[in-house]
Design a protein around this motif. Structure first.
Motif, short mmCIF file in Angstrom:
data_model
loop_
_atom_site.label_atom_id
_atom_site.label_comp_id
_atom_site.label_asym_id
_atom_site.label_seq_id
_atom_site.Cartn_x
_atom_site.Cartn_y
_atom_site.Cartn_z
N VAL A 194 0.46 -54.73 -45.52
CA VAL A 194 1.52 -54.38 -46.48
C VAL A 194 1.66 -55.43 -47.58
O VAL A 194 2.28 -55.16 -48.61
N SER A 195 1.08 -56.61 -47.37
CA SER A 195 1.12 -57.61 -48.43
C SER A 195 0.14 -57.28 -49.55
O SER A 195 0.13 -57.94 -50.59
N ASN A 196 -0.68 -56.27 -49.34
CA ASN A 196 -1.63 -55.82 -50.34
C ASN A 196 -0.89 -55.21 -51.53
O ASN A 196 0.07 -54.47 -51.35
N THR A 197 -1.37 -55.50 -52.72
CA THR A 197 -0.73 -54.93 -53.92
C THR A 197 -1.38 -53.61 -54.32
O THR A 197 -0.83 -52.89 -55.16
N THR A 198 -2.53 -53.28 -53.74
CA THR A 198 -3.21 -52.03 -54.09
C THR A 198 -2.60 -50.87 -53.31
O THR A 198 -2.00 -51.05 -52.25
N ARG A 199 -2.78 -49.66 -53.85
CA ARG A 199 -2.33 -48.46 -53.16
C ARG A 199 -3.20 -48.21 -51.94
O ARG A 199 -4.35 -48.64 -51.86
N LEU A 200 -2.65 -47.49 -50.98
CA LEU A 200 -3.39 -47.16 -49.76
C LEU A 200 -4.64 -46.36 -50.09
O LEU A 200 -5.69 -46.57 -49.48
#
Length: 319
Positions: free
Chosen positions: A140-146
């Protein structure tokens, strides 16, 4: 992404799936909320797995493996197990809801792998498994979309399925990627390769094409008339044919009517004039052309020989 109408001709089950009410594109806010909910469930499960970790257990936490273990264990015997079991059920339900919302993404990626021996429903199923893996691994720390993160996992799952079930020779995903790139270049001759190919890459690509060439049935008819099959050309000659002293002279006369390059290929391939028979690869090395080109010359020469033989037979019958 992809409309249900685009999938209708491939598989009715794919159309039914894409028409479900829970297959819809989520807003970024909705997706983020569900991902945060999944992450909260994952943290609870990870803490429970850490408390239960055995001395020889694997160091990496596999959330889905732990969920399956909890669900297979049956009813909870303590309050802690009850909390973990309820969390596991909530995790699976939330994960499925998020995956179904992204099913159109799977259908969009799966279009690239059509016409490779797998039905549309099989492609959807395999791609869906890759999507589930991406959801389990998403941080969830990812800034990209799933969706951007999941595309790679979906492709990997589809490539493995195609490699395992379609070709008689098992191909790894890297070889499948090379095959897909060469197919796109064949469809668009003006398209340039992403990077120049070395001689070793060209050789590897030729081996991949050879491995993925469709199998030939021994009962497949030869020629337009379809009077004989491939098995007839491989069978032993009859006693009349074997004892015919003029057969060699007739064959030599027919071969003399071919072009020099065609005669050379047949002589090298089938060991005519006392030479040793060679494989396609060996002939390609002798003549310094590709193996595929040797096969084309051989097929053209054999077709000419059959036509010449039919013509001579017709002349003899008329005479």
């Amino acid at each position: 992404m992809i409309s249900a109408e685009r999938f209708h001709n491939d598989d009715l089950s794919g159309l039914v799936l894409l028409e479900r009410a829970d297959v819809r594109v989520l807003t970024p806010e909705e997706e983020r909320r569900i991902l945060m909910e999944l992450d909260a469930h994952r943290r609870v499960l990870a803490a429970g797995a850490e408390d239960r970790r055995l001395p020889d257990a694997a160091p990496d936490f596999d959330v889905q493996d732990f969920v399956r273990t909890l669900l297979a264990a049956g009813p909870a015997t303590s309050d802690e197990e009850a909390v973990l079991l309820a969390t596991a059920k909530c995790y699976n339900a939330t994960r499925t809801r998020l995956a179904m919302a992204n099913l159109r993404l799977v259908a969009h990626v799966a279009r690239r792998y059509r016409d490779r021996g797998l039905s549309a429903s099989d492609l959807l199923q395999e791609g869906f498994c890759g999507l589930l893996t991406a959801i389990d691994r998403y941080d969830v720390s990812n800034t990209t979309r799933l969706a951007s993160y999941a595309v790679w996992w979906i492709r990997q799952s589809l490539q493995r399925a195609v490699a395992a079930g379609v070709y008689p020779v098992r191909l790894n995903p890297r070889h499948l990627q090379k095959l897909a790139e060469s197919s796109h270049e064949a469809e668009d001759p003006n398209r340039k390769p992403a990077r120049p190919r070395s001689s070793s890459s060209e050789a590897t690509l030729k081996q991949i094409h050879t491995a993925t060439r469709p199998a030939l049935s021994l009962d497949a008819p030869i020629g337009d008339a379809g009077g004989s099959s491939l098995m007839d050309t491989l069978s032993y000659p009859s006693s009349d044919e074997a004892d015919d002293p003029d057969q060699g002279e007739q064959l030599a006369s027919l071969i003399d009517q071919l072009k020099p390059r065609e005669r050379m290929v047949l002589q090298l391939r089938f060991g005519l004039n006392g030479q040793e028979s060679r494989s396609l690869s060996q002939v390609s090395q002798v003549l310094d052309v590709s193996k595929e080109r040797i096969r084309q010359i051989q097929d053209a020469a054999l077709a000419k020989l059959r036509a010449l033989a039919r013509r001579d037979r017709s002349c003899c019958e008329v005479g």
